[in-house]
Design a protein around this motif. Structure first.
Motif, PDB file in Angstrom:
ATOM      1  N   PHE A   1       8.144 -11.635   8.346  1.00  0.00           N
ATOM      2  CA  PHE A   1       7.531 -11.181   7.103  1.00  0.00           C
ATOM      3  C   PHE A   1       8.072 -11.980   5.922  1.00  0.00           C
ATOM      4  CE2 PHE A   1       6.904  -6.504   8.660  1.00  0.00           C
ATOM      5  CZ  PHE A   1       5.848  -6.915   9.459  1.00  0.00           C
TER       6      PHE A   1
ATOM      7  N   ARG B   1       6.795 -10.573  -0.001  1.00  0.00           N
ATOM      8  CA  ARG B   1       5.652 -10.087  -0.776  1.00  0.00           C
ATOM      9  C   ARG B   1       5.440  -8.596  -0.517  1.00  0.00           C
ATOM     10  NH1 ARG B   1      -0.539 -12.466  -0.172  1.00  0.00           N
ATOM     11  NH2 ARG B   1      -1.542 -11.064  -1.707  1.00  0.00           N
TER      12      ARG B   1
ATOM     13  N   VAL C   1       3.561  -5.030  -0.168  1.00  0.00           N
ATOM     14  CA  VAL C   1       2.298  -4.386   0.178  1.00  0.00           C
ATOM     15  C   VAL C   1       2.116  -3.205  -0.770  1.00  0.00           C
ATOM     16  CG1 VAL C   1       0.987  -3.189   1.968  1.00  0.00           C
ATOM     17  CG2 VAL C   1       2.543  -5.047   2.599  1.00  0.00           C
TER      18      VAL C   1
ATOM     19  N   CYS D   1      -4.977  -3.474   8.753  1.00  0.00           N
ATOM     20  CA  CYS D   1      -3.976  -4.476   8.374  1.00  0.00           C
ATOM     21  C   CYS D   1      -4.491  -5.888   8.617  1.00  0.00           C
ATOM     22  CB  CYS D   1      -2.687  -4.253   9.162  1.00  0.00           C
ATOM     23  SG  CYS D   1      -1.736  -2.800   8.656  1.00  0.00           S
TER      24      CYS D   1
ATOM     25  N   TYR E   1      -6.804  -6.947   5.962  1.00  0.00           N
ATOM     26  CA  TYR E   1      -6.058  -7.238   4.732  1.00  0.00           C
ATOM     27  C   TYR E   1      -5.259  -8.540   4.819  1.00  0.00           C
ATOM     28  CZ  TYR E   1      -6.389  -3.006   1.772  1.00  0.00           C
ATOM     29  OH  TYR E   1      -6.801  -2.005   0.916  1.00  0.00           O
TER      30      TYR E   1
ATOM     31  N   LEU F   1      -2.488  -8.617   6.641  1.00  0.00           N
ATOM     32  CA  LEU F   1      -1.112  -8.136   6.740  1.00  0.00           C
ATOM     33  C   LEU F   1      -0.587  -8.288   8.157  1.00  0.00           C
ATOM     34  CD1 LEU F   1      -1.483  -4.805   4.709  1.00  0.00           C
ATOM     35  CD2 LEU F   1      -0.401  -6.926   3.929  1.00  0.00           C
TER      36      LEU F   1
ATOM     37  N   TYR G   1       3.685  -8.901   4.817  1.00  0.00           N
ATOM     38  CA  TYR G   1       2.848 -10.104   4.873  1.00  0.00           C
ATOM     39  C   TYR G   1       3.485 -11.124   5.813  1.00  0.00           C
ATOM     40  CZ  TYR G   1      -0.311  -8.754   1.105  1.00  0.00           C
ATOM     41  OH  TYR G   1      -1.274  -8.128   0.357  1.00  0.00           O
TER      42      TYR G   1
END
Length: 213
Positions: free
Chosen positions: A41, A44, A46, A151, A154, A156, A191
């Motif tokens: 990750f 950033r 979420v 997710c 998005y 993600l 992210y």
């Protein structure tokens, strides 16, 4: 006199279930779903609105008897530090001297601190117990798939982790769950720092049997 024909937008001969959505896009979404661990990750954040939509979509999973057994405990900010303190100690307490691994302890400790948000996935047992417990667990699993797909849409990264130590009374007490409720997983959210990895599945003929007579 000129005849006027009024056409309804509803075609009586058309099946209302026929291709209401873009099947190609849905198929791509499903096939691009991946598990991404917190080690991959970025920092950033979420946003809360994204998490709310992820969880709202989760609640539209199938549920026998409409018991809607899913419950979500969302940890962000300072809440992540609470998990970073609690989870590794629970792992240690539930491990034998032979099974305990220091590297795993440290990984469990660090993961919440690398994550934008953690959703503890829980199942609340229906008080009447009219639905078998396994079906309530299956409903929650379907809810998690909805979370994964949202997710993915998005962009993600997410990871459903279910270490054995979460199936414990200590975990229930930490989350404020009832005696017959269950924690079913730790859902890490953030992210991804790199392009999602490629994957594959066995061809359909390996996993499907057609019974036609």
């Amino acid at each position: 006199m000129k005849r006027v024909v009024i056409r309804s937008s509803f075609d009586a001969h058309k099946n209302p279930w026929d291709m209401r959505f873009n099947l190609s896009e849905i198929t791509e979404l499903i096939r691009h779903r991946r598990s991404v661990t917190p080690e991959n990750f970025t920092d950033r954040i979420v946003h809360k609105e994204q998490i709310e939509l992820i969880l709202t979509n989760a609640t539209w999973a199938p549920t026998h008897g409409l018991t809607q057994p899913w419950r979500f405990k969302v940890f962000t900010g300072a809440g992540l530090k609470k998990l970073a303190d609690f989870l590794p100690e629970l792992y240690k307490a539930k491990s034998t001297e032979e099974s305990f691994k220091q590297a795993k302890y440290e990984r469990i400790q660090q993961r919440p601190l690398r994550t934008s948000a953690i959703i503890m996935i829980c199942m609340e047992r229906d008080k009447t117990e009219k639905i078998p417990e396994i079906e309530e667990i299956e409903a929650v699993a379907c809810a998690v798939q909805n979370m994964y797909l949202t997710c993915t849409a998005y962009g993600l990264g997410c990871f459903w982790s279910s270490p054995k130590f979460i199936y414990s009374q200590e975990m229930n007490e930490f989350l404020g769950l009832g005696e017959k409720d269950k924690c079913l997983g730790i859902f890490y959210l953030g992210y991804p720092s790199a392009e999602l990895p490629k994957s594959h599945r066995k061809p359909l003929e390996y996993v499907t049997q057609w019974i036609e007579d």
